[in-house]
Design a protein around this motif. Sequence first.
Motif, PDB file in Angstrom:
ATOM      1  N   ASP A  49      32.997  43.895  41.014  1.00 57.49           N
ATOM      2  CA  ASP A  49      33.981  42.828  40.809  1.00 57.49           C
ATOM      3  C   ASP A  49      35.283  43.360  40.221  1.00 57.49           C
ATOM      4  O   ASP A  49      35.268  44.107  39.231  1.00 57.49           O
ATOM      5  CB  ASP A  49      33.431  41.767  39.844  1.00 57.49           C
ATOM      6  N   LEU A  50      36.386  42.938  40.808  1.00 57.32           N
ATOM      7  CA  LEU A  50      37.689  43.040  40.165  1.00 57.32           C
ATOM      8  C   LEU A  50      38.127  41.625  39.822  1.00 57.32           C
ATOM      9  O   LEU A  50      37.768  40.666  40.503  1.00 57.32           O
ATOM     10  CB  LEU A  50      38.713  43.701  41.092  1.00 57.32           C
ATOM     11  N   LEU A  51      38.907  41.511  38.788  1.00 54.19           N
ATOM     12  CA  LEU A  51      39.441  40.217  38.378  1.00 54.19           C
ATOM     13  C   LEU A  51      40.952  40.381  38.298  1.00 54.19           C
ATOM     14  O   LEU A  51      41.469  40.967  37.365  1.00 54.19           O
ATOM     15  CB  LEU A  51      38.813  39.778  37.057  1.00 54.19           C
ATOM     16  N   GLY A  52      41.621  39.913  39.348  1.00 54.55           N
ATOM     17  CA  GLY A  52      42.980  40.353  39.599  1.00 54.55           C
ATOM     18  C   GLY A  52      42.908  41.656  40.360  1.00 54.55           C
ATOM     19  O   GLY A  52      42.083  41.815  41.265  1.00 54.55           O
ATOM     20  N   ASP A  53      43.725  42.621  39.996  1.00 57.00           N
ATOM     21  CA  ASP A  53      43.738  43.885  40.733  1.00 57.00           C
ATOM     22  C   ASP A  53      43.085  45.016  39.955  1.00 57.00           C
ATOM     23  O   ASP A  53      43.277  46.191  40.268  1.00 57.00           O
ATOM     24  CB  ASP A  53      45.170  44.270  41.110  1.00 57.00           C
ATOM     25  N   ALA A  54      42.307  44.691  38.922  1.00 59.83           N
ATOM     26  CA  ALA A  54      41.715  45.746  38.106  1.00 59.83           C
ATOM     27  C   ALA A  54      40.390  45.287  37.514  1.00 59.83           C
ATOM     28  O   ALA A  54      40.086  44.091  37.458  1.00 59.83           O
ATOM     29  CB  ALA A  54      42.672  46.141  36.973  1.00 59.83           C
ATOM     30  N   ALA A  55      39.615  46.261  37.054  1.00 62.51           N
ATOM     31  CA  ALA A  55      38.350  45.968  36.376  1.00 62.51           C
ATOM     32  C   ALA A  55      38.632  45.812  34.889  1.00 62.51           C
ATOM     33  O   ALA A  55      38.211  46.616  34.054  1.00 62.51           O
ATOM     34  CB  ALA A  55      37.347  47.082  36.629  1.00 62.51           C
ATOM     35  N   THR A  56      39.375  44.779  34.547  1.00 62.35           N
ATOM     36  CA  THR A  56      39.731  44.503  33.165  1.00 62.35           C
ATOM     37  C   THR A  56      39.440  43.037  32.855  1.00 62.35           C
ATOM     38  O   THR A  56      39.319  42.211  33.756  1.00 62.35           O
ATOM     39  CB  THR A  56      41.215  44.788  32.901  1.00 62.35           C
ATOM     40  N   ARG A  57      39.355  42.739  31.569  1.00 58.86           N
ATOM     41  CA  ARG A  57      39.042  41.375  31.139  1.00 58.86           C
ATOM     42  C   ARG A  57      40.116  40.412  31.640  1.00 58.86           C
ATOM     43  O   ARG A  57      41.302  40.598  31.382  1.00 58.86           O
ATOM     44  CB  ARG A  57      38.949  41.329  29.614  1.00 58.86           C
ATOM     45  N   PRO A  58      39.717  39.355  32.352  1.00 55.76           N
ATOM     46  CA  PRO A  58      40.690  38.387  32.851  1.00 55.76           C
ATOM     47  C   PRO A  58      41.145  37.430  31.758  1.00 55.76           C
ATOM     48  O   PRO A  58      40.484  37.288  30.727  1.00 55.76           O
ATOM     49  CB  PRO A  58      39.902  37.635  33.928  1.00 55.76           C
ATOM     50  N   ARG A  59      42.264  36.778  32.005  1.00 55.34           N
ATOM     51  CA  ARG A  59      42.799  35.828  31.028  1.00 55.34           C
ATOM     52  C   ARG A  59      42.449  34.395  31.432  1.00 55.34           C
ATOM     53  O   ARG A  59      43.325  33.563  31.675  1.00 55.34           O
ATOM     54  CB  ARG A  59      44.313  36.012  30.905  1.00 55.34           C
ATOM     55  N   PHE A  60      41.161  34.130  31.530  1.00 57.08           N
ATOM     56  CA  PHE A  60      40.723  32.780  31.805  1.00 57.08           C
ATOM     57  C   PHE A  60      40.910  31.918  30.554  1.00 57.08           C
ATOM     58  O   PHE A  60      40.916  32.420  29.428  1.00 57.08           O
ATOM     59  CB  PHE A  60      39.253  32.748  32.214  1.00 57.08           C
ATOM     60  N   THR A  61      41.024  30.624  30.769  1.00 56.09           N
ATOM     61  CA  THR A  61      41.134  29.690  29.651  1.00 56.09           C
ATOM     62  C   THR A  61      40.015  28.661  29.742  1.00 56.09           C
ATOM     63  O   THR A  61      39.447  28.424  30.810  1.00 56.09           O
ATOM     64  CB  THR A  61      42.500  28.977  29.662  1.00 56.09           C
ATOM     65  N   ASP A  62      39.716  28.063  28.594  1.00 54.88           N
ATOM     66  CA  ASP A  62      38.678  27.041  28.501  1.00 54.88           C
ATOM     67  C   ASP A  62      38.897  25.971  29.584  1.00 54.88           C
ATOM     68  O   ASP A  62      40.021  25.536  29.788  1.00 54.88           O
ATOM     69  CB  ASP A  62      38.769  26.413  27.112  1.00 54.88           C
ATOM     70  N   PRO A  63      37.869  25.612  30.354  1.00 47.54           N
ATOM     71  CA  PRO A  63      36.433  25.807  30.136  1.00 47.54           C
ATOM     72  C   PRO A  63      35.821  26.989  30.886  1.00 47.54           C
ATOM     73  O   PRO A  63      34.631  26.980  31.173  1.00 47.54           O
ATOM     74  CB  PRO A  63      35.854  24.500  30.650  1.00 47.54           C
TER      75      PRO A  63
END
Length: 271
Positions: free
Chosen positions: A139-153
């Motif tokens: 999995d990539l989240l965006g264009d990298a294997a880094t923590r995404p900036r999802f927001t609640d919920p």
Amino acid sequence: MRITSIQPELIREIPFLNAGRGPGGFYRDSLPVHRGFVDALPDGMSAIIATADLQGRETFESAGGKPLRLLGEVLPAILADEIIPNLGVGNGRIGVLLAGDFYTVPALDKRGGSGDVTSVWQAFADEFDWIVGVAGNHDLLGDAATRPRFTDPVHFLDNDTVTVDELPIAGLSGIPGDPRRPWRRTEDDFVEALELLLSESPALVVMHDGPDVPEFGFRGSPRMREAIESSEPTLIVRGHAHWKEPLATLSNGTQSLNVDARVVILTSQTS
């Protein structure tokens, strides 16, 4: 929260296209949807959906001539519109546990490709009340294997914990391996992180990889199993390695729910 049973009969099998090896090697496959029962859900909740390793794309019929979407992009609407309304679970909140690996290359000519799965998380968030999940090693989240900036919920976990609907849920992304590769940490670091999470006595632990169950020949990590069996009982939700049966109980009473290439919808026994 403890799983009391998994129904032997499937609720449904959802057709999709699975990747092959090389051009034209893709094939038609089906995603099993199981129903399980738990002793209790938090007040106001009607179901928890758990899934992982949706490494396929929708059928040509479903796409209607448009580019084939990821299986995880089309699945949430099918669950929300066609499956859950028929379970008789009421109108309570529905949460989702995502245990990683939701990408398949568009041409369906390569197994194990890596890519952006943000759209899958968003598709689940569009249909359900909260999402808690981890990244798989593809999995990539965006264009990298880094923590995404999802927001609640929507809650992404990697070596941390969140409480939703009074459920403390811990999460550990990726797999043991070469730390220079995406979503990997050494086995020592992985097990140490798992032990620290377990020391907080979470109600649930969402992982991509997970423990083995040698007496049944179920694949996984012996060291993770040893760490889990040395801790207080909990419920593990994991993917990565497919098991013939979705549920196994470890020696300390911990339940391990394997949702690799399957969906399990958990409802209360009284639903």
